[in-house]
Design a protein around this motif. Sequence first.
Motif, mmCIF file in Angstrom:
data_model
loop_
_atom_site.group_PDB
_atom_site.id
_atom_site.type_symbol
_atom_site.label_atom_id
_atom_site.label_comp_id
_atom_site.label_asym_id
_atom_site.label_seq_id
_atom_site.Cartn_x
_atom_site.Cartn_y
_atom_site.Cartn_z
ATOM 1 N N UNK A 28 -88.086 68.091 0.047
ATOM 2 C CA UNK A 28 -87.220 66.913 0.133
ATOM 3 C C UNK A 28 -85.772 67.291 -0.211
ATOM 4 N N UNK A 29 -85.608 68.034 -1.289
ATOM 5 C CA UNK A 29 -84.271 68.440 -1.716
ATOM 6 C C UNK A 29 -83.616 69.367 -0.687
ATOM 7 N N UNK A 30 -84.396 70.226 -0.052
ATOM 8 C CA UNK A 30 -83.849 71.200 0.892
ATOM 9 C C UNK A 30 -83.389 70.554 2.196
ATOM 10 N N UNK A 31 -83.744 69.298 2.397
ATOM 11 C CA UNK A 31 -83.353 68.589 3.616
ATOM 12 C C UNK A 31 -82.263 67.551 3.371
ATOM 13 N N UNK A 32 -81.709 67.526 2.162
ATOM 14 C CA UNK A 32 -80.706 66.515 1.828
ATOM 15 C C UNK A 32 -79.400 66.682 2.596
ATOM 16 N N UNK A 33 -79.121 67.895 3.018
ATOM 17 C CA UNK A 33 -77.874 68.201 3.704
ATOM 18 C C UNK A 33 -78.145 69.393 4.616
ATOM 19 N N UNK A 34 -77.236 69.669 5.531
ATOM 20 C CA UNK A 34 -77.430 70.776 6.472
ATOM 21 C C UNK A 34 -77.605 72.115 5.802
ATOM 22 N N UNK A 35 -76.819 72.372 4.752
ATOM 23 C CA UNK A 35 -76.926 73.622 3.997
ATOM 24 C C UNK A 35 -77.179 73.261 2.542
ATOM 25 N N UNK A 36 -78.280 73.775 2.001
ATOM 26 C CA UNK A 36 -78.679 73.492 0.618
ATOM 27 C C UNK A 36 -78.937 74.812 -0.082
#
Length: 99
Positions: free
Chosen positions: A6-14
């Motif tokens: 979930x956290x890794x999909x919060x923004x284009x680059x994480x």
Amino acid sequence: MDKVMRMSSEKGVVIFTKSSCCLSYAVQVLFQDLGVSPKIHEIDKDPECREIEKALMRLGCSKPVPAVFIGGKLVGSTNEVMSMHLSSSLVPLVKPYLC
């Protein structure tokens, strides 16, 4: 692992980091120099730090931080990111996420 996905999909680059990790800082600066404003998760400030580290390792990270996700997919750690940058394959990946 659900939390990490979930956290890794919060923004284009994480980028998952630790506040004291110099390699994490170097990767952050690289992306900023490329014109990308990544979402940074300093896992050492998260109460579930150990679980996040374990989940990152299960996903394939050789070391838990820095762990870089582009477009919700694990790219890798410092070695993978720098190799991609040197081979000119990083910029096309982050192009959709430029500021």
